[in-house]
Design an enzyme around this catalytic site. Structure first.
Site, PDB file in Angstrom:
ATOM      1  N   ASN A   1       1.993  -4.890  -3.341  1.00  0.00           N
ATOM      2  CA  ASN A   1       0.629  -5.323  -3.019  1.00  0.00           C
ATOM      3  C   ASN A   1      -0.200  -4.092  -2.635  1.00  0.00           C
ATOM      4  O   ASN A   1       0.278  -3.223  -1.904  1.00  0.00           O
ATOM      5  CB  ASN A   1       0.716  -6.294  -1.821  1.00  0.00           C
TER       6      ASN A   1
ATOM      7  N   GLU B   1      -6.029 -10.739  -1.324  1.00  0.00           N
ATOM      8  CA  GLU B   1      -6.827 -10.524  -0.099  1.00  0.00           C
ATOM      9  C   GLU B   1      -8.315 -10.472  -0.438  1.00  0.00           C
ATOM     10  O   GLU B   1      -9.056  -9.634   0.085  1.00  0.00           O
ATOM     11  CB  GLU B   1      -6.395  -9.217   0.581  1.00  0.00           C
TER      12      GLU B   1
ATOM     13  N   HIS C   1     -10.276  -6.178  -2.272  1.00  0.00           N
ATOM     14  CA  HIS C   1     -11.310  -5.973  -1.248  1.00  0.00           C
ATOM     15  C   HIS C   1     -12.473  -5.298  -1.966  1.00  0.00           C
ATOM     16  O   HIS C   1     -12.455  -4.082  -2.188  1.00  0.00           O
ATOM     17  CB  HIS C   1     -10.775  -5.099  -0.105  1.00  0.00           C
TER      18      HIS C   1
ATOM     19  N   ASP D   1     -12.104 -10.380  -0.752  1.00  0.00           N
ATOM     20  CA  ASP D   1     -13.388 -10.476  -0.051  1.00  0.00           C
ATOM     21  C   ASP D   1     -14.381  -9.578  -0.779  1.00  0.00           C
ATOM     22  O   ASP D   1     -13.994  -8.682  -1.515  1.00  0.00           O
ATOM     23  CB  ASP D   1     -13.300 -10.152   1.454  1.00  0.00           C
TER      24      ASP D   1
ATOM     25  N   GLU E   1       0.822  -1.223   0.000  1.00  0.00           N
ATOM     26  CA  GLU E   1       0.000   0.000   0.000  1.00  0.00           C
ATOM     27  C   GLU E   1       0.852   1.268   0.000  1.00  0.00           C
ATOM     28  O   GLU E   1       0.608   2.195   0.781  1.00  0.00           O
ATOM     29  CB  GLU E   1      -0.976  -0.024   1.185  1.00  0.00           C
TER      30      GLU E   1
HETATM   31  O1  G3I Z   1      -3.062  -6.958  18.655  1.00  0.00           O
HETATM   32  C1  G3I Z   1      -4.106  -6.218  19.275  1.00  0.00           C
HETATM   33  C2  G3I Z   1      -4.512  -6.889  20.529  1.00  0.00           C
HETATM   34  O2  G3I Z   1      -3.436  -6.839  21.414  1.00  0.00           O
HETATM   35  C3  G3I Z   1      -5.725  -6.188  21.080  1.00  0.00           C
HETATM   36  O3  G3I Z   1      -6.203  -6.872  22.199  1.00  0.00           O
HETATM   37  C4  G3I Z   1      -6.844  -6.134  20.062  1.00  0.00           C
HETATM   38  C5  G3I Z   1      -8.060  -5.360  20.523  1.00  0.00           C
HETATM   39  O4  G3I Z   1      -8.829  -4.913  19.431  1.00  0.00           O
HETATM   40  O5  G3I Z   1      -6.361  -5.496  18.912  1.00  0.00           O
HETATM   41  C6  G3I Z   1      -5.282  -6.189  18.353  1.00  0.00           C
HETATM   42  O6  G3I Z   1      -4.891  -5.584  17.177  1.00  0.00           O
HETATM   43  C7  G3I Z   1      -5.730  -5.749  16.062  1.00  0.00           C
HETATM   44  C8  G3I Z   1      -4.928  -6.428  14.964  1.00  0.00           C
HETATM   45  O7  G3I Z   1      -5.701  -6.495  13.802  1.00  0.00           O
HETATM   46  C9  G3I Z   1      -4.465  -7.816  15.350  1.00  0.00           C
HETATM   47  O8  G3I Z   1      -5.546  -8.620  15.615  1.00  0.00           O
HETATM   48  C10 G3I Z   1      -6.195  -4.400  15.612  1.00  0.00           C
HETATM   49  O9  G3I Z   1      -7.081  -3.854  16.576  1.00  0.00           O
HETATM   50  C11 G3I Z   1      -6.896  -4.494  14.303  1.00  0.00           C
HETATM   51  O10 G3I Z   1      -7.160  -3.184  13.808  1.00  0.00           O
HETATM   52  C12 G3I Z   1      -6.027  -5.232  13.303  1.00  0.00           C
HETATM   53  O11 G3I Z   1      -6.739  -5.287  12.098  1.00  0.00           O
HETATM   54  C13 G3I Z   1      -6.054  -5.844  10.986  1.00  0.00           C
HETATM   55  C14 G3I Z   1      -5.823  -4.750   9.948  1.00  0.00           C
HETATM   56  O12 G3I Z   1      -5.214  -5.325   8.798  1.00  0.00           O
HETATM   57  C15 G3I Z   1      -4.933  -3.640  10.475  1.00  0.00           C
HETATM   58  O13 G3I Z   1      -4.722  -2.699   9.479  1.00  0.00           O
HETATM   59  C16 G3I Z   1      -6.924  -6.931  10.394  1.00  0.00           C
HETATM   60  O14 G3I Z   1      -7.010  -7.997  11.329  1.00  0.00           O
HETATM   61  C17 G3I Z   1      -6.330  -7.425   9.085  1.00  0.00           C
HETATM   62  O15 G3I Z   1      -7.249  -8.260   8.430  1.00  0.00           O
HETATM   63  C18 G3I Z   1      -6.048  -6.239   8.168  1.00  0.00           C
HETATM   64  O16 G3I Z   1      -5.457  -6.718   6.989  1.00  0.00           O
HETATM   65  C19 G3I Z   1      -5.149  -5.736   6.009  1.00  0.00           C
HETATM   66  C20 G3I Z   1      -3.927  -6.231   5.267  1.00  0.00           C
HETATM   67  O17 G3I Z   1      -2.886  -6.481   6.166  1.00  0.00           O
HETATM   68  C21 G3I Z   1      -3.488  -5.226   4.197  1.00  0.00           C
HETATM   69  N1  G3I Z   1      -4.578  -4.892   3.325  1.00  0.00           N
HETATM   70  C22 G3I Z   1      -5.825  -4.478   3.960  1.00  0.00           C
HETATM   71  C23 G3I Z   1      -6.257  -5.528   4.969  1.00  0.00           C
HETATM   72  C24 G3I Z   1      -7.593  -5.136   5.588  1.00  0.00           C
HETATM   73  O18 G3I Z   1      -7.465  -3.965   6.340  1.00  0.00           O
END
Ligand code: G3I
Length: 467
Positions: free
Chosen positions: A205, A268, A240, A270, A163
């Protein structure tokens, strides 16, 4: 370079005799007999990856989750566990545990691993965001080198940068990487990555680059430059998507990158739906998934398709897009959705007899060329442009192809479209189906295609001709 396709064919040959144990999972002869009914066996036969983003906590704690992934997919990506905040939470202190767990699972089940991601503006730890200049450059080099060295030979492909282009005008994203290092950081990242693991395929990506637009044009130029220096091997298209909005020129877009000598990959996938999702929307979603996977199978150098999560409830979508959800192939109880059947079919499989998907026998197979009507539904208007979705309704008989005609009332035009072939002459527009969305059952309405318009939004009268 790890030859995942060859390796996978060998796996099929040995399948019936091999029992793999690990994380409580064993491949049974029952699975071997049923192999034509999995996404994985279809993808294996085609020599492509069918992948899924894996949640580390579910991988550790939910055996149904593990078994479903091992049975249905031949490739995995860590949803979060290989990102910089997970791998190097404080400077110089590396934590490979999540990635190691995923790789162990992948190796036990003969799956390939797509590495995601080394350089990204999100999910980077605070310490690195506070660096600049030489300290930031050194940190980037150290992170890439140490991470790729650790997983050398285990991770076949890497999203080296993620990105890095912004959402307007195709400019580089205004991130701490760009501000701290200048435009050259992208090429530097690839140089460090190539040196760290020469056997890995190196990818860029991003999202919203699935069709031809200013953002994908920027990547196309960057790709040409990196290919000329032998620094880039593949291009990842996140896909996405919003229901009914597979870009009409997606295949053409991926093909132009493949024509540079690159692998292309849908990384990715969906398809989000405004909730609650109706059965008709789930069928439309199935067509969207079918189309995207079909695009990959049509392109010789498409290395595969990864869906961004297993079940709808595992998805990131509802957290970020309020009111949207249901974007994946599985329900939360591990039953499959129509989209699963569509992907299975396009990979050459047939849904099993005991398919748990709700029966879909209420729609008779379309055979006729009856009447149809169509309307342009203005679903968004942001002043300088607008989005129209086109709804087509079949009359008393099924429709097996459609052509629409209308005249713009006051100088409107279409700047981009998806899921229809368009031609314009002055203010007259003709739009026709793109094959997979030709069939509409009698009395049914299909949210068939859409476009972004310029000028004032409008809903002129549309003539629909079936056949
Ligand atoms: O790790 C913390 C944890 O300690 C805490 O308890 C919890 C509470 O909400 O949050 C956890 O972090 C989360 C993290 O995922 C790990 O689970 C974040 O809140 C959450 O925002 C984060 O979201 C991820 C997101 O990327 C972040 O930008 C999604 O799971 C993941 O699917 C998403 O994936 C991205 C790709 O990497 C890149 N392209 C877009 C895609 C969708 O956003």
């Amino acid at each position: 370079m790890l030859q995942t396709r060859t390796r996978r064919r060998a796996w099929i040959a040995g399948l019936a005799t091999v029992v793999m144990a690990g994380a409580g999972f064993a491949l049974s002869t029952q699975f071997a007999n049923a192999q034509q009914s999995t996404l994985r066996s279809g993808a294996d036969a085609l020599g492509i990856d069918i992948g899924v983003a894996v949640n580390d906590s579910l991988l550790q704690n939910d055996s149904t989750y593990r078994n479903t992934i091992a049975t249905q997919f031949n490739s995995v990506t860590a949803e979060n566990g290989m990102k910089m905040e997970a791998v190097q939470p404080s400077q110089g202190s590396f934590n490979f545990s999540q990635g190691d767990r995923l790789i162990a699972f992948a190796q036990e089940n003969d799956m390939s691993v797509h590495g995601h991601t080394l350089v990204w503006h999100n999910q980077s730890p605070g310490w690195v965001q506070n660096l600049s200049g030489e300290a930031l450059r050194q940190a980037m080099e150290d992170h890439i080198t140490t991470t790729m060295n650790h997983w050398e030979g285990d991770v076949a492909t890497w999203d080296v940068v993620n990105e890095v282009v912004g959402d307007s005008n195709g400019q580089l994203r205004d991130s701490f990487w760009l501000r701290g290092l200048g435009e050259g950081y992208i090429q530097q990242a690839f140089e460090y990555a190539r040196a760290a693991d020469p056997s890995a395929d190196l990818y860029m990506n991003d999202y919203s680059i699935d069709g031809i637009n200013a953002k994908s044009d920027t990547y196309y130029q960057m790709a040409q430059d990196l290919v000329s220096q032998n620094l880039l091997d593949g291009m990842g298209f996140q896909a996405h998507l919003i229901l009914g909005q597979v870009p009409g020129n997606m295949e053409q877009n991926l093909q132009r990158f493949a024509d540079l000598g690159l692998k292309v990959r849908i990384t990715e996938l969906d398809v989000r739906i405004q909730m609650p999702a109706s059965q008709q929307e789930l069928e439309q979603q199935a067509e969207d998934f079918r189309r995207v996977v079909d695009i990959c199978t049509n392109i010789a150098d498409c290395s595969g398709v990864t869906v961004w999560g297993l079940r709808d409830g595992d998805s990131w979508v509802p957290d970020v897009f309020e009111g949207y959800g249901a974007p994946l192939l599985y329900n939360d109880d591990y039953t499959t959705k129509p989209a699963y059947d569509a992907v299975l079919e396009v990979l050459g499989g047939t849904p099993p007899d005991d398919d748990t998907t709700p029966p879909d026998d209420t729609t008779p197979p379309p055979t006729g060329d009856g009447d149809c009507t169509a309307v342009i539904d203005v679903v968004n208007d942001w002043g300088s442009g607008w989005q129209g979705n086109v709804l087509i309704t079949a009359g008393d008989s099924a429709v097996s192809g459609w052509t629409l005609n209308w005249t713009w009332p006051s100088g409107q035009s279409i700047s981009s479209s998806w899921n229809a072939d368009i031609s314009s002459s002055g203010s007259s527009v003709t739009a026709s189906d793109v094959g997979w969305n030709a069939n509409i059952a009698a009395g049914q309405t299909m949210n068939a295609w859409g476009f972004v318009g310029s000028g004032a939004s409008a809903s002129p009268q549309v003539t629909c001709t079936a056949g």
